[in-house]
Motif scaffolding. Structure first.
Motif, PDB file in Angstrom:
ATOM      1  N   UNK A   1       7.754  11.880   5.065  1.00 57.69           N
ATOM      2  CA  UNK A   1       8.985  11.126   4.779  1.00 57.69           C
ATOM      3  C   UNK A   1       8.819  10.293   3.505  1.00 57.69           C
ATOM      4  N   UNK A   2       7.631   9.691   3.336  1.00 59.30           N
ATOM      5  CA  UNK A   2       7.377   8.825   2.163  1.00 59.30           C
ATOM      6  C   UNK A   2       7.477   9.597   0.847  1.00 59.30           C
ATOM      7  N   UNK A   3       7.281  10.932   0.882  1.00 59.27           N
ATOM      8  CA  UNK A   3       7.370  11.742  -0.345  1.00 59.27           C
ATOM      9  C   UNK A   3       8.754  11.653  -0.973  1.00 59.27           C
ATOM     10  N   UNK A   4       9.782  11.417  -0.146  1.00 54.80           N
ATOM     11  CA  UNK A   4      11.158  11.381  -0.644  1.00 54.80           C
ATOM     12  C   UNK A   4      11.529  10.021  -1.241  1.00 54.80           C
ATOM     13  N   UNK A   5      10.685   9.022  -0.994  1.00 51.02           N
ATOM     14  CA  UNK A   5      11.035   7.618  -1.269  1.00 51.02           C
ATOM     15  C   UNK A   5      11.400   7.370  -2.736  1.00 51.02           C
ATOM     16  N   UNK A   6      10.626   7.910  -3.657  1.00 44.45           N
ATOM     17  CA  UNK A   6      10.846   7.616  -5.082  1.00 44.45           C
ATOM     18  C   UNK A   6      11.578   8.733  -5.815  1.00 44.45           C
TER      19      UNK A   6
ATOM     20  N   UNK B   1      12.240   3.601   3.438  1.00 46.90           N
ATOM     21  CA  UNK B   1      12.652   4.418   2.285  1.00 46.90           C
ATOM     22  C   UNK B   1      13.118   3.566   1.108  1.00 46.90           C
ATOM     23  N   UNK B   2      12.892   2.248   1.186  1.00 51.02           N
ATOM     24  CA  UNK B   2      13.254   1.348   0.088  1.00 51.02           C
ATOM     25  C   UNK B   2      11.985   0.679  -0.447  1.00 51.02           C
ATOM     26  N   UNK B   3      12.156  -0.141  -1.474  1.00 51.25           N
ATOM     27  CA  UNK B   3      11.014  -0.867  -2.044  1.00 51.25           C
ATOM     28  C   UNK B   3      10.720  -2.152  -1.276  1.00 51.25           C
ATOM     29  N   UNK B   4      11.535  -2.453  -0.257  1.00 51.46           N
ATOM     30  CA  UNK B   4      11.327  -3.681   0.522  1.00 51.46           C
ATOM     31  C   UNK B   4      10.144  -3.527   1.475  1.00 51.46           C
ATOM     32  N   UNK B   5       9.524  -4.635   1.820  1.00 54.78           N
ATOM     33  CA  UNK B   5       8.479  -4.628   2.848  1.00 54.78           C
ATOM     34  C   UNK B   5       9.147  -4.424   4.215  1.00 54.78           C
ATOM     35  N   UNK B   6       8.496  -3.680   5.082  1.00 57.23           N
ATOM     36  CA  UNK B   6       9.079  -3.425   6.402  1.00 57.23           C
ATOM     37  C   UNK B   6       8.828  -4.618   7.325  1.00 57.23           C
TER      38      UNK B   6
END
Length: 719
Positions: free
Chosen positions: A425-430, A349-354
């Motif tokens: 889940x990714x829809x909430x990221x930004x 949920x952040x801009x960091x690489x997993x």
């Protein structure tokens, strides 16, 4: 859970926040609603306790020990505490000898502790206060004053005549002395912060997570410690007078908290027990002096039934519970400092690489969502549904949350996949507002995705297949044949693939085999089969490149280089002593002698949980006198009743007599077992309320630790 940045994210993170090495921290903006006091129950009991603490913490530096932090975590959340403290900085610290003291601008401290105020605890208090600038100290202990008197060897008769609370008053004087001025303010008070309320029907006792029932081998240790007294022949003969003082004191601390719960519920309890340690705990609660007055005025009634975990370890290490949460708890890493929660990787949920290096930069999420009603509703659904329905429930909650936030969701029907959940889940990221509004739900969603994709989840089915095969084999084969079937599965590190079993997993399989089998004939074939398995296990231990913490405890070696085959073989021999004890754990039972139901021409052999048998017997419509569910009398009146019942028509207390059943499993309970009890009780006797209590929430790997690497007789009380 409402979340904050943490001072020591690496050791005891408060979940869901970004790590920081600064000494102060700012709350993450999260929707956080104060908990509404529910009807009398374990949750309201815990929340009421924390409200007493919150009333003391304004502008204070707050030190918590691990068990109280866990109670806060599940009961009302860290943000409630931070709001009560006030101010922009984070004033939460872990209670430990190396804890940072308070500066000149921090004159007030509150210490919230789960343990007795004695020994190392008092030394740590002294050290922290002496290096601080406090002028006002409050110490909250979860253990009441009566138990402190017992710990200080004050006889019960003398304790009854004492005025005030001398142990607490003496410590208050010491606190002022350590602060450097006898005119400063010090308070010591008792608040029963015993429970971590996981659900309305389920609560755990983090401070007693290592409390575990005794085994026959412990009887030998008790005998060797009392050479001048009558020898104990079996666990049935072990009573409170035979136990070491530290274990007796630990039991009394637990009983003190349970008595406070009964007071909160407004009930007079009848105590029952299944198993030897349960019998001692139940007798202590039934005869607990400080409870006598409250029982006289209690308007409600309850049955409290204690059950020893060791009577059925099959359910604890088995994989037949079709429950998503059991898998989440088993495969995700444990939240540091906690016994009942896990770390959820929030990097997605952040801009960091997993990547692994980034995972420590973002504090983990968790399962406890005490201040988020929507997430709590999902959590409770996960506790009470099967795997397939649970995954669909996670999808439904994510879709509804995305729709409420007007996020561009693409609906897809059919089977739920980890990729599909991740796309929601990714829809909430930004969208920061949406992410903040639904942070608790997203943590549970990510926990689901990470579990479904975890390699150990695929292995779960391998365990299940082995267990089913084993259940069929037991009815048709001897124990030696079963062990010989296991032998080819014991492989050293250089021969193992991802599908093979690690040493710890082999121990889980062995516990399953011995627990489900119960009594068996010991013959030459069995001796030879056990010897082969012992040698194979000893060899596997020796060839590990690195010993896990569990193997270090079992072998007594901190590295594989130091582990010789003879040392390893001695460890394997000791493991099998415990396994034989587990197989014979139900020998002393008359009714609950087996958890194995043999197959016939209409159905396959199966496992019948002991807890299910106990509940069915409690609510047996014919109400026979329970054989293995022993009633503990609470004084002369009960003893007279029991005596008269032999020759007069006097009804003996029965565990189904009352509208509330509290079932306490000593040694841990699984999610599936708690669900089974919650569903079974109302089906057998509608209108009966049930609360399941236990020392911890179990995953299979906990049992080898508790069984093979825990000193059951001598808990570390810090003095």
């Amino acid at each position: 859970m409402c979340t904050v940045l943490t001072v020591k994210a690496s050791r005891s993170p408060i979940p869901g926040s970004v790590s920081s090495k600064r000494s102060s921290c700012t709350p993450v903006p999260r929707r956080c609603e104060p908990p509404i006091m529910s009807a009398p129950g374990v949750l309201s009991f815990t929340q009421q306790g924390w409200e007493q603490v919150l009333a003391k913490v304004k502008w204070a530096l707050v030190y918590l020990d691990a068990a109280c932090a866990e109670s806060l975590h599940w009961g009302c959340g860290s943000t409630r505490l931070l709001e009560a403290v006030g101010g922009p900085a984070c004033h939460l610290r872990e209670f430990e000898p190396a804890a940072v003291g308070g500066g000149a601008e921090q004159p007030k401290a509150v210490f919230v502790l789960s343990c007795l105020l004695k020994g190392r605890t008092v030394e740590t208090l002294r050290d922290i206060i002496c290096r601080s600038h406090f002028q006002y100290c409050v110490v909250v202990t979860a253990v009441n004053h009566a138990v402190h008197l017992t710990a200080n060897h004050v006889p019960a008769a003398a304790a009854a005549e004492l005025e005030g609370q001398p142990v607490f008053e003496q410590l208050e004087e010491k606190l002022c002395e350590w602060m450097g001025n006898m005119n400063y303010t010090a308070e010591v008070l008792h608040v029963p912060l015993l429970f971590a309320p996981v659900a309305p029907h389920l609560a755990l006792t983090p401070a007693f997570a290592s409390l575990f029932p005794l085994l026959p081998q412990d009887v030998h240790l008790l005998n060797s410690a009392r050479p001048d007294k009558r020898r104990l022949g079996s666990l049935n003969e072990v009573d409170a007078s035979a136990l070491p003082p530290e274990l007796l004191l630990q039991i009394r601390c637990l009983v003190s908290g349970l008595s406070s719960l009964c007071e909160h519920l407004g009930v007079r309890e009848e105590c029952f027990a299944v198993g030897s340690l349960s019998r001692i705990i139940a007798a202590d609660l039934a005869n607990y002096g400080p409870a006598k007055n409250r029982r006289k005025t209690a308007t409600g009634r309850a049955s409290v039934v204690f059950v020893d975990r060791t009577l059925d370890l099959t359910g604890a290490v088995g994989h037949h519970g079709d429950n998503l949460l059991e898998k989440i708890i088993s495969v995700l890493p444990q939240l540091p400092g906690h016994t009942n929660d896990v770390m959820v990787n929030m990097v997605e949920l952040t801009a960091l690489q997993n990547e692994e290096k980034n995972q420590s930069m973002v504090a983990p999420g968790c399962l406890a969502q005490s201040n988020d009603p929507a997430a709590r509703a999902l959590w409770e659904a996960l506790l009470s549904t099967k795997h397939k329905e649970a995954v669909m429930e996670v999808r439904r909650h994510l879709v509804e949350a995305a729709s409420r936030e007007n996020l561009p969701i693409k609906m897809s029907m059919g089977r739920v996949t980890p990729g599909q959940l991740m796309s929601y889940i990714q829809l909430f990221k930004n969208n920061l507002k949406a992410l903040v509004n639904h942070c608790g739900l997203l943590q549970l969603g990510l926990a689901t995705v990470q579990t479904l994709k975890h390699p150990q989840t695929a292995k779960w089915d391998n365990f299940l297949a082995f267990e089913r095969l084993l259940l069929q084999s037991i009815g048709e084969s001897t124990m030696s044949v079963v062990l010989n079937q296991l032998l080819p599965m014991i492989k050293p590190l250089n021969q193992r693939t991802n599908d093979d079993y690690s040493p710890e997993e082999l121990l889980i399989l062995l516990i399953y085999i011995y627990s489900v089998s119960g009594e068996f004939t010991v013959d030459k074939d069995l001796g030879e089969a056990e010897e082969k398995v012992k040698k194979a296990l000893a060899q596997v231990f020796c060839e590990e490149s690195e010993l896990s913490p569990l193997l270090q405890k079992i072998t007594g070696c901190d590295s594989s280089i130091k582990l010789t085959f003879p040392k390893s073989k001695i460890a394997a021999d000791e493991l099998f002593t415990s396994l034989r004890d587990i197989a014979g754990a139900r020998n002393l039972m008359k009714q609950f002698k087996s958890v194995y139901v043999p197959g016939n021409h209409t159905h396959q052999a199966c496992y019948k949980p002991l807890l299910k048998q106990v509940v069915e017997e409690i609510f047996n419509p014919e109400r026979p006198d329970p054989v293995d569910i022993e009633h503990m009398s609470s004084g002369l009146t009960d003893l007279l009743k029991t005596g008269f019942s032999m020759f007069m028509k006097v009804s003996r207390p029965h565990p189904s007599d009352h509208p509330l059943l509290i079932l306490f499993v000593v040694g841990g309970v699984t999610v599936s077992e708690a669900k089974m009890i919650k569903d079974l009780v109302p089906s057998l006797k509608p209108g009966t309320q049930v609360i399941v209590l236990s020392t911890r929430l179990l995953k299979p790997l906990n049992i080898p630790e508790l069984l093979f690497a825990t000193d059951r007789l001598h808990p570390d009380l810090g003095f």
